[in-house]
Structures are given as C-alpha cells and as structure tokens.
Design a protein around this motif. Structure first.
Motif, PDB file in Angstrom:
ATOM      1  N   ARG A 213       0.765  -1.073   0.197  1.00 56.08           N
ATOM      2  CA  ARG A 213       0.046   0.064  -0.064  1.00 56.08           C
ATOM      3  C   ARG A 213       0.953   1.274   0.002  1.00 56.08           C
ATOM      4  O   ARG A 213       0.800   2.062   1.028  1.00 56.08           O
ATOM      5  N   PRO A 214       1.509   1.303  -1.086  1.00 54.60           N
ATOM      6  CA  PRO A 214       2.464   2.615  -1.183  1.00 54.60           C
ATOM      7  C   PRO A 214       1.819   3.868  -0.580  1.00 54.60           C
ATOM      8  O   PRO A 214       2.325   4.852  -0.374  1.00 54.60           O
ATOM      9  N   GLU A 215       0.437   4.059  -0.896  1.00 53.35           N
ATOM     10  CA  GLU A 215      -0.248   5.562  -0.370  1.00 53.35           C
ATOM     11  C   GLU A 215       0.104   5.814   0.844  1.00 53.35           C
ATOM     12  O   GLU A 215      -0.245   6.856   1.277  1.00 53.35           O
ATOM     13  N   LEU A 216       0.438   4.611   1.727  1.00 48.25           N
ATOM     14  CA  LEU A 216       0.514   4.917   3.204  1.00 48.25           C
ATOM     15  C   LEU A 216       1.933   5.535   3.351  1.00 48.25           C
ATOM     16  O   LEU A 216       2.292   6.243   4.511  1.00 48.25           O
ATOM     17  N   LYS A 217       2.746   5.629   2.458  1.00 50.19           N
ATOM     18  CA  LYS A 217       4.156   6.186   2.592  1.00 50.19           C
ATOM     19  C   LYS A 217       5.020   5.689   3.575  1.00 50.19           C
ATOM     20  O   LYS A 217       5.684   6.669   4.420  1.00 50.19           O
ATOM     21  N   GLN A 228      -0.516   5.207   9.596  1.00 53.25           N
ATOM     22  CA  GLN A 228       0.053   3.954   9.000  1.00 53.25           C
ATOM     23  C   GLN A 228       0.233   2.686  10.349  1.00 53.25           C
ATOM     24  O   GLN A 228      -0.111   1.624   9.797  1.00 53.25           O
TER      25      GLN A 228
END
Length: 397
Positions: A213-217, A228
């Motif tokens: 889930r890259p959108e969580l950074k 997160q």
C-alpha cells in the motif's frame, strides 16, 4: 523481543533456498531525535574487579553447565580473573526492567530495547578503543540507528539474524514469493499460519504494507504515524483469524511444522535448519519485500559496578573463537568477520549470510519505536513502543 531459546544443538549444514528481493535500504544513522543524558565513555581500562554480572538471551553465556561441550565462559574467567554471573532474560521488556535495578553490568540487548536503554540513561556510551576485537566487526553492524547516537556507539555488536518466511513445500503451492502468504492470502491456510509472538511483529505488517500500500508512504517499519500504525494493526487483526499459533519458543515452532499444525509463517534460519534436519519438508527465505531482523548489542550499564570486567567480556564475546562458538550454538551470523574461520561447520557463515552485506541491506533490523519518528519526519508524531504493546494485546484478542 521474546526469545525462549534453551539450547540449540549443532546447527544443520543444510543451506536453505534464499531469495533476496529489493527494498529501500536507507539507514539514517541518527534520525532518531534522541537526546540521551550526557554520559562520558570510559577513557581507559582499569584492573579487573573480580566479577561481572550479565543479563543475556539464553545460549549467549554458556559455561558448560547446560552442555559440557559448550563453554566459552571458563576460559574467559581464567584469562581475566572475572567470574561471570549471568541471568537469562526471556524478553526485551524484562531486560530493560533488570537494567534499571543497577544490579547488572551489561546486557545483550536487541534493537527493540536498546534505544529505551540509551534514552533513559541506563546504558553508557562505549569506548570502542578499549575493545580490540571491535576492529574486525562487520561494518554493517557499526554505528547503526539501534546501537549508536550521533556516531557514538552505545554497545558492541554481538550477531544478527533475519526473520524469514518458512513454508511446507508439500502443502503450500505454488511456492510463495511474498509476505502476502501470511497476510492477504492467509485464509488459504486457515488455522495453520504461525506468527512471531511479540509487539515488534507489528513492524512485519508495516514492512509488507510499505510495498503493498504505497499510498501509506511507510519509509521505516519502526516509524509509524497513527494512520500507518492503524493500517498495520488492522492487517494483523485480520491475520489473527487464520493464525493457529503465535510462537516465541523455537522448539514449539519446529514441532508445529513437523506435525503439520503450521504450514507457513515467520521463522529464523536456525529454526528452519533444525526443522529440515527433523525431516519436515520446509524452505525459508527473504520474500520480495525484504524482511525484518534482529541485531543484538552488548550494552554497558551506566551504573556498572564492574565496568572493567564488563569491557573485557564485551571484547571476549566478539573474539573470533568465542563469537564463532556462540553464533553456532545460538544460530545467527557472527559479528566478527574472523569468526567465520573458527566455526566447526565449514559453510556456517554462508548459510547465515554472515559476509553478505547485500543480503543485510534488505533487512530492517529491530528498533525501538519512539514519538520522534525514526525516519526523520518532524511534522508528525510516531506511535511509541508502549502503544505497540497495548495494540499487540488487542490483536491477539
């Protein structure tokens, strides 16, 4: 951390299949935001005080009483005149508590305890110049964000290991390549998934989410802001429905994989070796996302009553022969590069990737989550370890 290792027999020589993926390997040496008390490292070595009081993981301070063939303490006592008194701790929390008493000189702390000891002033900075064998410690273990602050070492590295994904090659098909096998796809093996029993396991979920889930950074699995952290906890609560057993005792995990009660889950290389030696059809590897891992550090108490003996112990335990003995007995990669020439199993260091720094670049070593985000962010607060402990109780229900 909770490592109930009682006695690891000679480690099997089976070199298990290992798949190294790629991950962000940035390692901020001191993005911790830590501001420890201003303690000075010892400037010179004095006379031995006659004894040293240690807190250690089981298998780290062996004097022949558990197994007459396993003894690296007796020679130390003869050569230094320092009698070793040791207490085995079952968890990082217990180690932190014991260090606060001031009754112990040194501790073999893991990364989920070390920053707590530094921040509280319970661990003293260490003068590596008083530890001659330190020069031969692998560079990948020096001045890391779990054992140093602003370039000042707060201990002497002991060894390291990765948390691997192990699966039964006959029951889990196709062969997994990702941690999704124990998260998104866990329901395929409902009741037969196993996970490590510790709040620090929340970082394993965060590491998976970093790529899933890259959108969580997520940059650092030990530096999680509330959003997160909530995502990692939510993933683990879902996983819980499919977990048959949470393990901390390696013998229980071996037994569960032998009996078929567990078919996929997190493990260590030594457990994978011993499980395969017992006849179970298993493989263990680092999945595509990389992995978490542990690196233990001998830390000196700021209140040490026997600091000279403690320094002598820290030098001894990373001397080539002793470091080889403890690494083989416990089942981990040694800290001292020269230990690889001293192991009784010829390819031991290959099996445990001791010299393979590219392998370790893919491992996010345990660290202590604190409010100041370890990834360097200053615009948010991160969730501290105490809240990880609370969340772990909720996850397990």
């Amino acid at each position: 951390m909770n490592r109930s290792v009682t006695a690891v027999a000679a480690v099997g020589v089976l070199l298990l299949a290992t798949a190294c993926g790629s991950s962000d390997s940035s390692d901020p040496a001191s993005a911790t935001g830590l501001n420890p008390p201003d303690l000075k490292a010892q400037s010179k070595l004095g006379k031995s005080e006659g004894q040293v009081n240690l807190i250690a993981w089981a298998g780290y301070v062996e004097d022949g009483s558990n197994d007459p063939k396993v003894d690296w303490v007796s020679d130390f006592e003869k050569q230094t005149g320092c009698k070793v008194n040791s207490k085995t701790a079952a968890s990082s929390d217990e180690m932190v508590k014991l260090m606060k008493t001031g009754d112990y000189d040194a501790v073999s702390a893991s990364g989920d305890a070390s920053l707590r000891l530094i921040a509280s002033g319970d661990a003293a900075p260490v003068n590596t110049g008083l530890v001659p064998n330190y020069k031969d410690v692998f560079s990948g273990l020096k001045k890391k964000d779990w054992n140093s602050v602003d370039g000042q070492m707060y201990g002497i590295p002991h060894g390291r290991g990765a948390n691997l994904l192990m699966y039964n090659t006959e029951k889990v098909k196709p062969a997994p390549t990702s941690w999704s096998a124990v998260f998104e796809d866990a329901s395929r093996h409902k009741g037969k998934v196993t996970a490590y029993d510790s709040p620090i396991y929340i970082a394993d979920a965060a590491l998976y989410l970093k790529s899933a889930r890259p959108e969580l950074k997520i940059k650092d699995p030990y530096a999680l802001d509330q959003k997160q952290f909530d995502a990692a906890v939510s993933l683990l609560k879902k996983q819980n429905a499919n977990v048959g057993e949470y393990w901390s005792d390696y013998l229980k995990e071996i037994s569960a994989f032998k009996s078929g009660d567990s078919v996929v889950g997190t493990t260590w290389q030594v457990i994978a070796n011993l499980t395969a030696d017992e006849g179970a059809k298993v493989k263990a590897f680092v999945p595509d996302e990389g992995s978490t891992g542990w690196s233990d550090t001998w830390m000196l108490s700021a209140k040490a009553k026997h600091p000279n003996c403690a320094y002598r112990w820290m030098d001894w335990i990373i001397s080539p022969k002793a470091n080889a003995q403890v690494a083989e007995y416990f089942g981990e990669a040694p800290a001292n590069a020269k230990a690889c020439e001293e192991t009784s199993v010829k390819n031991f260091c290959d099996t445990f990737h001791a010299k393979d720094e590219a392998y370790w670049k893919n491992i996010a070593f345990w660290n202590t989550p604190i409010e100041q985000c370890l990834d360097g962010r200053t615009d948010v607060k991160c969730v501290p370890y105490a809240k990880w402990v609370q969340a772990w109780t909720e996850i397990k229900g």
